[in-house]
Design an enzyme around this catalytic site. Structure first.
Site, PDB file in Angstrom:
ATOM      1  N   GLY A  38      41.064 -38.835  -2.858  1.00  0.00           N
ATOM      2  CA  GLY A  38      41.935 -39.621  -1.986  1.00  0.00           C
ATOM      3  C   GLY A  38      41.557 -41.083  -1.908  1.00  0.00           C
ATOM      4  N   LYS A  76      44.967 -49.869 -15.795  1.00  0.00           N
ATOM      5  CA  LYS A  76      44.687 -48.457 -16.070  1.00  0.00           C
ATOM      6  C   LYS A  76      45.975 -47.649 -15.949  1.00  0.00           C
ATOM      7  CE  LYS A  76      41.322 -44.833 -14.956  1.00  0.00           C
ATOM      8  NZ  LYS A  76      40.124 -44.513 -14.132  1.00  0.00           N
ATOM      9  N   CYS A 110      48.867 -45.677  -7.895  1.00  0.00           N
ATOM     10  CA  CYS A 110      49.102 -45.645  -6.445  1.00  0.00           C
ATOM     11  C   CYS A 110      50.595 -45.759  -6.135  1.00  0.00           C
ATOM     12  CB  CYS A 110      48.363 -46.797  -5.767  1.00  0.00           C
ATOM     13  SG  CYS A 110      46.590 -46.748  -5.988  1.00  0.00           S
ATOM     14  N   LYS A 170      34.017 -47.667  -8.272  1.00  0.00           N
ATOM     15  CA  LYS A 170      35.084 -46.854  -7.692  1.00  0.00           C
ATOM     16  C   LYS A 170      36.135 -47.761  -7.053  1.00  0.00           C
ATOM     17  CE  LYS A 170      34.356 -44.433  -3.821  1.00  0.00           C
ATOM     18  NZ  LYS A 170      34.679 -43.160  -4.391  1.00  0.00           N
ATOM     19  N   ILE A 177      43.273 -42.670 -20.491  1.00  0.00           N
ATOM     20  CA  ILE A 177      44.248 -42.326 -19.468  1.00  0.00           C
ATOM     21  C   ILE A 177      43.562 -42.059 -18.130  1.00  0.00           C
ATOM     22  CG2 ILE A 177      45.925 -41.363 -21.070  1.00  0.00           C
ATOM     23  CD1 ILE A 177      44.881 -38.563 -20.387  1.00  0.00           C
ATOM     24  N   ASN A 178      44.345 -42.210 -17.058  1.00  0.00           N
ATOM     25  CA  ASN A 178      43.906 -41.710 -15.764  1.00  0.00           C
ATOM     26  C   ASN A 178      44.098 -40.186 -15.776  1.00  0.00           C
ATOM     27  OD1 ASN A 178      43.133 -41.646 -13.040  1.00  0.00           O
ATOM     28  ND2 ASN A 178      44.266 -43.506 -12.554  1.00  0.00           N
TER      29      ASN A 178
END
Length: 313
Positions: A78, A171, A136, A51, A197-198
């Protein structure tokens, strides 16, 4: 009937990173690896992507943070994580004991944060590569996501590459107008590979309460619902870049994985399926071995990008 290929070679390469097989676990769906060690033999899969890790610990978004949707799920975790220092102290020792490759997904709010993370994570046994989460927001650029600007995506890729000797995978977010432009940008920035893909951005509403079902209002859509979009983007990107592509999005079966490989992916990541079938990654690995044993190809590499498209002329 005898198998055509009784001992299929499942090895694939992502740049200089060699995987025993192409099945990886997607960041954010497999914890730090230990959480799934009771359900799947981690030594049998190609790689774990842990993660996302940030410089400092993150508490994440307020609940509810996960909502089931038709053929998928929305999440608004989050980017909760323990931070890089605690990852190295508390999480890495377990990962150093397993045989499969380990990639660390990194995230930040500025290029400098990504660089600092790359330096922190370099030189440690048990870390085989980095995956850059460029979905982000760049706080120094007014909150524009790195993954929506080719220039920013290329800049953060180049900066991370300069800060580490580890293989660097970028990514990509699907929430852009032209995924190929983004892919070429990170390729020009020096990426060793691209994962895509994200999640797609979505939301859910409770018609009874008239309130959003997620505490964050919007979240990332994943699961089988996004597979056609992911497959299309993987095919487009693999057809236009020279570096390896890792396919992600709705992969829950061997057939799903084969489709992505045919479209040009050199490896695949299993994500949402881990929640309802914790051993999915190893099941798919075995399925690929069984499939290839009945094909004329001697190695999985021969299958990659072998999609047949009829000439319509």
């Amino acid at each position: 009937m005898d198998n055509l290929n009784p001992s299929p070679d499942l090895r694939v390469n992502i740049g200089r990173l060699e995987l025993a097989n192409p099945v990886m676990t997607a960041s954010g769906t497999f914890g730090y690896g230990r959480e799934f060690s009771s359900f799947v033999d981690l030594d049998r899969i190609g790689a774990i992507v842990v993660k996302g890790i940030s410089l400092e610990p993150r508490a994440g978004n307020p609940p509810p943070r996960v909502v089931e949707t038709p053929c998928g799920m929305l999440n608004a975790i989050g980017l909760e994580n323990v931070g890089v220092e605690q990852f190295l102290v508390r999480k890495l020792p377990f990962l150093q004991q397993i045989k499969c490759k380990v990639l660390v997904n990194i995230l930040g709010d500025s290029v400098e944060e990504y660089v600092a993370l790359a330096r922190h994570l370099s030189g440690h046994q048990g870390i085989d590569g980095l995956e850059i989460n460029i979905s982000c927001p760049n706080v120094k650029k007014g909150g524009v996501a790195f993954g929506t600007s080719p220039e920013m995506a290329a800049a953060v890729t180049a900066a991370v590459k300069a800060a580490t000797d580890l293989p660097v995978i970028v990514k990509l977010s699907p929430n852009v107008t032209d995924i190929v432009t983004m892919a070429k940008a990170v390729e020009d920035g020096g990426a060793d590979g691209i994962s895509l893909i994200n999640t797609l951005i979505g939301m859910a509403i409770d018609a009874t309460t008239r309130r959003p079902r997620l505490g964050n209002i919007i979240g990332g859509l994943s699961g089988p619902a996004i597979k056609p979009v992911a497959l299309r983007m993987v095919w487009q990107v693999a057809s236009n870049v020279r570096i390896p592509v890792i396919g992600i999005g709705g992969i829950g079966t061997t057939e799903d994985a084969i489709e992505f490989l045919l479209a040009g992916a050199s490896a695949v990541q299993v994500g949402t399926a881990n929640f309802y079938a914790p051993s999915a990654a190893d099941t798919i690995r075995q399925g690929l071995a069984d499939y290839l044993s009945d094909q004329p190809e001697e190695s999985l590499g021969e299958l990659i990008g072998s999609l047949i498209i009829e000439d319509g002329s």
